[in-house]
Every structure is written in C-alpha cells, then in structure tokens.
Design a protein around this motif. Structure first.
Motif, mmCIF file in Angstrom:
data_model
loop_
_atom_site.group_PDB
_atom_site.id
_atom_site.type_symbol
_atom_site.label_atom_id
_atom_site.label_comp_id
_atom_site.label_asym_id
_atom_site.label_seq_id
_atom_site.Cartn_x
_atom_site.Cartn_y
_atom_site.Cartn_z
ATOM 1 N N ARG A 165 0.820 -1.206 0.000
ATOM 2 C CA ARG A 165 0.000 0.000 0.000
ATOM 3 C C ARG A 165 0.859 1.264 0.000
ATOM 4 N N PRO A 166 0.327 2.345 -0.521
ATOM 5 C CA PRO A 166 1.033 3.626 -0.392
ATOM 6 C C PRO A 166 0.982 4.103 1.057
ATOM 7 N N TYR A 213 -6.494 -1.555 -7.286
ATOM 8 C CA TYR A 213 -5.250 -2.328 -7.370
ATOM 9 C C TYR A 213 -5.174 -3.250 -8.580
ATOM 10 N N ILE A 226 0.793 5.162 -9.105
ATOM 11 C CA ILE A 226 1.919 5.415 -8.203
ATOM 12 C C ILE A 226 2.956 4.327 -8.441
ATOM 13 N N PRO A 259 6.906 7.326 -6.258
ATOM 14 C CA PRO A 259 6.525 7.450 -4.846
ATOM 15 C C PRO A 259 7.567 8.092 -3.946
ATOM 16 N N PRO A 318 -1.978 2.134 -7.121
ATOM 17 C CA PRO A 318 -0.625 1.900 -6.624
ATOM 18 C C PRO A 318 0.000 0.701 -7.361
ATOM 19 N N LEU A 323 3.050 -0.829 -6.652
ATOM 20 C CA LEU A 323 4.190 -0.931 -5.738
ATOM 21 C C LEU A 323 4.597 -2.369 -5.484
#
Length: 310
Positions: free
Chosen positions: A118-119, A137, A154, A179, A231, A233
C-alpha cells in the motif's frame, strides 16, 4: 495424536480455497478450511468481471456466498492463522498449528494468496478510498471502470511503466507518479510513455488525500486531483508455509506447481495467486477446482474412497 487426520486441510478462505472446499466436501472428504480473513477479494466494492453477475457483486458478498455453499456440504471453516506446519516423512501426514491448536491432515492445499503493498497513508482513509473506487489495485479487474477518467499510477521503473501502459487502453488522461523521489525509467520506457501522452511527476509523495469524488496527491510541490489512483508498488506472496515444508518456488517468488496444482512436496498442493499472481477471481477458482480433484484422486490411489451402504 489420536484423532483421525483430515483428508485435506485448506489454508486460505479466498476464491481458490473456498472453491476447492466446495468440491472436496462434495467428494465426501473430511476437510477443514482455516481462514486468516485477509483475502484481497473482500476488498472489492463491486466486481463486474465475474461471470453470472451482470449487475456486479461485492467481493465480501461473493465470499460469504461461497462460504455458505461450502458449509452446506459439510465444510468446517475456522477463523485463524496457521503459524507452523511440518510433514512427517514416515507417515506422510501434515501437522499444522493455528489459533485453536494443532491439526493433522493427509493432504494440504495452500491458497494463501498475496498482499498488495500500500502507499503510505492513513489505514482507515485508505480502506474507505478503496471501498469507493478512489484507490484500485487491479486494472485487469476494473480498468473498464475508469474508462475516460483522470487516473494516476503510483510507481516507477518497469512495474510502473507496465501498469500505466496497460491502463492507457482505457483512458488518455494518465499520470505516473514516482513514490519516493525522481523517476527511475530507462530511455526506451521514457520514450514509450511520452508517445502515449503520459504525464510524469517526480516524488516524493507528500500526502494522499481522498475527497468526496476525487483523490488528491501532493507531490513535486503541487497538489494533483484524480478520479482513481492505482498503486503499482508490487505485492508480497504468502509462501512462508510452503518454505517451512521445503516446497520449490518459481522465479517470481510464487509456489511452483505442476499442471494439476501439485507442489514438489508429496501431499502438498497450491492454488490461486500464491501460484500465479494474475489477480483474477475466475482463474483462482479454476485452480481451486483442479487442485481439489487432484487431491481426491491422489488420496484414492492410496486407499479406496467408497461410500458405505446407508
């Protein structure tokens, strides 16, 4: 232990594990599901990607329906977290430890899934934004929902570039935000994103603020508003139990299985995103169905499965 071992212990109560449980119970096998309650499917506010629900269905409702169906055929579903598992080489039995004590089983199905990274933002605000579609997501699952909307990704490097270009087929208004600092993109990726009309913003991200209808990201000294944010990530695959048993892993940090969901450890099977992080409910359910039938047939090879006269 004096109790008769389970035919199968299913670890994980997401789409893969619950599909397998329904099949296994209908095969008249003695099974139990231990569910840690962390299935990513429960995050989905409304999926329109699942066949048979033209108006969509929430992930939580889908899981609740699957649990009800599994219980109808005799599946025991327990809330808890399996913290340790081992296999006795002589008997071939598995022993697992969880919140209510140890349990033994002839076979084990790992359907433990993955967790998205998660951000950095308030957890409650994140979950509320997720429920309202401001944070998403899975562009495979819900990219259609952001058609022609203003969207941010992100991320950076290969992962950020790939997710952004996937979403480019849904909207022309795309921004890729690094980020933690300046973007780390190679020249070919930079050229590809430029040709696609993607805007680039260097980090670090200072704040993520969900609003009523949009979500704002403060980065690069400015505040930018979007309809949805993805996101990109990465994720963490839940392979810890497989590692305890010495199961082989694939190069992408997932559990390696054959075409019938068998791992390298006899009696151990795996299905869903812990095998292949495709993020698709239907795919996870399919693997759960394959695994359950393999488990049934493998058990039958060791001792006949015969129904007694009632």
């Amino acid at each position: 232990m004096d109790e008769e071992p389970l035919d199968c212990l299913v670890i994980g109560g997401g789409p893969a594990g619950l599909t397998a449980a329904i099949y296994l119970s209908r095969y008249h096998l003695d099974i139990m599901v231990v569910d840690g309650g962390r299935s990513r499917a429960a995050w989905i506010p409304c999926t329109h990607n699942h066949a048979g629900f033209p108006d969509g269905i929430s992930g939580k409702e889908l899981l609740d329906r699957m649990k009800e169906q599994a219980r109808r055929y005799g599946t025991r579903i327990e809330d808890g977290q399996v913290t340790r598992i081992e296999r006795d080489e002589e008997s071939g039995l598995f022993a697992a430890e969880w919140g209510s004590g140890p349990v033994t089983a002839r076979t084990v199905l790992l359907a433990t899934g993955v967790t998205n990274r998660r951000p950095q933002m308030d957890e409650d605000a994140h979950d509320d934004a997720l429920a309202r579609g401001l944070i998403r997501y899975c562009p495979i699952c819900d990219g259609y929902e952001v058609t022609d909307k203003r969207v941010a990704v992100i991320g950076t490097e290969e992962r950020g570039r790939a997710e952004t270009m996937f979403l480019r087929s849904y909207t022309a208004d795309l921004t890729l935000i690094a980020p933690d600092g300046p973007h780390e993109l190679n020249p070919p990726d930079l050229q590809l994103l430029k040709e696609a009309g993607v805007k680039l913003i260097d980090g670090p991200i200072e704040a993520i603020e969900p609003g009523e209808e949009q979500i704002a990201i403060a980065a690069g000294g400015q505040r930018h508003a979007f309809d949805s944010v993805y996101p990109a990530l990465g994720s963490d695959t839940h392979t810890q139990l497989a590692e305890m048993l010495g199961a082989a892993q694939a190069g992408d940090a997932c559990i390696r299985v054959d075409s019938h969901q068998r791992t390298s450890v006899p009696g151990l099977y795996a299905a869903g995103d812990v095998v292949l992080g495709l993020d698709q409910i239907s795919h996870a359910m399919g693997e759960g169905g394959v695994a359950s039938t393999t488990i049934r047939n493998d058990l039958a090879e060791k001792r006949p499965i015969r129904r007694n006269q009632s």
